[in-house]
Write an enzyme that holds these catalytic residues in place. Sequence first.
Site, PDB file in Angstrom:
ATOM      1  CG  LEU A 166      -1.743   3.220   3.768  1.00 34.72           C
ATOM      2  CD1 LEU A 166      -1.020   4.285   4.759  1.00 34.72           C
ATOM      3  CD2 LEU A 166      -2.863   3.924   2.856  1.00 34.72           C
ATOM      4  CG  ASP A 167       0.050   1.082  -2.829  1.00 33.32           C
ATOM      5  OD1 ASP A 167      -0.608   0.063  -2.589  1.00 33.32           O
ATOM      6  OD2 ASP A 167      -0.314   2.079  -3.658  1.00 33.32           O
ATOM      7  NE  ARG A 168       8.801  -0.721  -1.339  1.00 31.32           N
ATOM      8  CZ  ARG A 168       9.834  -0.117  -1.345  1.00 31.32           C
ATOM      9  NH1 ARG A 168      10.436   0.396  -0.489  1.00 31.32           N
ATOM     10  NH2 ARG A 168      10.445   0.330  -2.727  1.00 31.32           N
ATOM     11  CB  ALA A 169       5.301   4.325  -2.782  1.00 27.14           C
ATOM     12  CB  THR A 170       1.013   5.315   0.189  1.00 33.29           C
ATOM     13  OG1 THR A 170       0.663   5.252  -1.219  1.00 33.29           O
ATOM     14  CG2 THR A 170       0.169   6.523   0.750  1.00 33.29           C
TER      15      THR A 170
END
Length: 314
Positions: free
Chosen positions: A144-148
């Site tokens: 997952l993206d860091r932001a997700t």
Amino acid sequence: MMTRVPMPPPLPVRNGVGPTRLRVPTSGPWATIAEYVVARFDHLDADGLYRRFDAGEIVGVDGSPIGRGTPLGAHQFVWYHRDLPVEEPVPFHEEILHVDDDLVVIDKPHFLPTTPSGRYLRESALVRLRIRLDNPDLTPIHRLDRATAGLVMFSARPATRGAYQSLFEKRQVAKVYEAVSARPPGWNSGDLPIVYRNHIESQRGRLRVVVDDAREPNAETEIDVRGTGVSASGRAVLHTTLRPHTGRMHQLRVHLAALGVGILGDRLYPELLPEAPDDHALPLQLLARELEFTDPLSGAARRFVTRRALTEAP
């Protein structure tokens, strides 16, 4: 299609962090590999780098130490352990939802990267888990993206890793996400559900993907409405369920932005905003909610559901 198993690195995981591989040119103005490394990392202390060669800390693919006199061209790759930088802790913590001999499933918080990247090394889910579970063999099966926030699966041992990786390669994992967007004025509830398709291409060195509407679609997402209303912060919002049928980089963020309902907290889409410190008050309102699949080892049906919730959901 057979899954290619990468050759294991010749150095062990240390403090939860795996070794680094560096490609070395076979020719050039450097007489030795050590001279190339010193020139490559000219911002570091040269004497310190030479001491690492003398101490046997730089090795070849077979694990044999490379001395400061080893000529250029003797090895195509070298391996070493990075000096761990001082990192500001990410003030949010992963929750372990499942552990067995083969599989680990966590609930990842916003702002924590799945794997080491950029300025985050120890402050990543992978390194934290390797230390926490005392298992240097842990490897993410997807990311997952860091932001997700939300569900991430890790392989616990190499012998069964390929079986779980093949589930994602063959698109045999049903993934469900949810997102919260600002509700546009005059938004029509009849605009959804929809299956949205376009062509997305990620390019090395670019923060955002490139959308090419002239090419055959390679990204597809089923989008439906969970609800509308007012969030705790007073925003008029649209709450959606997302079922990606493909797994392109930033796919869900791009598709919602294309529909005019970009995700709250998104600094990449629809517009690239200037770099800024993390806004813990408004994390990206995107959550990996469910993972469902048939276990490739036991044949049992497996389903994992996040325990997290989006703060701006109505």
